[in-house]
Design a protein around this motif. Structure first.
Motif, short mmCIF file in Angstrom:
data_model
loop_
_atom_site.label_atom_id
_atom_site.label_comp_id
_atom_site.label_asym_id
_atom_site.label_seq_id
_atom_site.Cartn_x
_atom_site.Cartn_y
_atom_site.Cartn_z
N ASP A 89 68.18 78.79 71.40
CA ASP A 89 68.97 79.65 70.93
C ASP A 89 70.31 78.90 70.84
OD1 ASP A 89 71.18 81.67 70.81
OD2 ASP A 89 69.95 83.15 71.69
N VAL A 90 70.68 78.64 69.58
CA VAL A 90 71.85 77.63 69.21
C VAL A 90 73.29 78.35 69.71
CG1 VAL A 90 73.48 76.91 67.20
CG2 VAL A 90 70.81 76.91 67.15
N ASP A 91 73.46 79.77 69.59
CA ASP A 91 74.48 80.38 69.93
C ASP A 91 74.68 80.29 71.65
OD1 ASP A 91 75.33 81.19 67.41
OD2 ASP A 91 74.23 83.10 67.67
N GLU A 92 73.61 80.46 72.27
CA GLU A 92 73.52 80.36 73.67
C GLU A 92 73.66 79.04 74.38
OE1 GLU A 92 70.30 80.77 77.22
OE2 GLU A 92 70.30 82.52 75.78
N ALA A 93 73.38 78.02 73.42
CA ALA A 93 73.19 76.55 73.89
C ALA A 93 74.88 75.95 73.50
CB ALA A 93 72.35 75.67 73.12
N TRP A 94 75.64 76.52 72.54
CA TRP A 94 76.89 76.11 72.17
C TRP A 94 77.79 75.78 73.26
CZ3 TRP A 94 77.99 73.24 67.91
CH2 TRP A 94 79.23 72.96 67.83
N GLY A 95 78.44 74.87 73.68
CA GLY A 95 79.41 74.61 74.50
C GLY A 95 78.88 74.39 76.00
N LYS A 96 77.45 74.49 76.05
CA LYS A 96 77.07 74.25 77.40
C LYS A 96 76.74 72.88 77.87
CE LYS A 96 75.16 78.72 78.34
NZ LYS A 96 74.28 79.70 78.61
N GLY A 97 77.17 72.04 76.81
CA GLY A 97 76.92 70.55 76.96
C GLY A 97 77.95 69.78 75.96
N LEU A 98 77.48 68.34 76.04
CA LEU A 98 78.65 67.68 75.03
C LEU A 98 77.87 67.42 73.79
CD1 LEU A 98 80.24 65.42 77.84
CD2 LEU A 98 81.25 67.54 76.80
N GLY A 99 76.57 67.39 73.75
CA GLY A 99 75.74 66.87 72.59
C GLY A 99 76.17 67.70 71.33
N LEU A 100 76.23 68.98 71.06
CA LEU A 100 76.50 69.65 69.99
C LEU A 100 78.08 69.57 69.52
CD1 LEU A 100 74.45 72.85 70.38
CD2 LEU A 100 73.80 70.73 68.89
N ILE A 101 79.35 69.59 70.94
CA ILE A 101 80.37 69.53 70.63
C ILE A 101 80.71 67.92 70.08
CG2 ILE A 101 82.50 69.50 71.86
CD1 ILE A 101 81.49 71.71 73.50
#
Length: 71
Positions: A17-29
């Motif tokens: 779930d992209v929305d749930e994962a956003w901000g929970k790690g540094l990869g996407l950011i």
């Protein structure tokens, strides 16, 4: 492509779930910040049990070698 470099990476893995994962790690950011620095964009499409697809676009202007400045 004429407007720039396009990269697409996809898999048929477990997805997330992209929305749930956003901000929970540094990869996407980190991806977002690096692309923003050169005027690029990316989009992530993923759903649990349906795999993931990442589309990246870096504009042609970011790919050109910087001009040499004489002092």
């Amino acid at each position: 492509e004429s407007e720039g470099l396009t990269l697409t990476v996809s898999d048929d893995g477990v997805g997330f779930d992209v929305d749930e994962a956003w901000g929970k790690g540094l990869g996407l950011i980190s991806m977002s910040e690096r692309l923003e620095a050169v005027g690029g964009t990316f989009k992530i499409s993923s759903k649990p049990d349906q795999g993931t697809k990442v589309n990246v676009l870096v504009p042609l202007t970011a790919l050109r070698a910087p001009e040499t400045v004489s002092v």
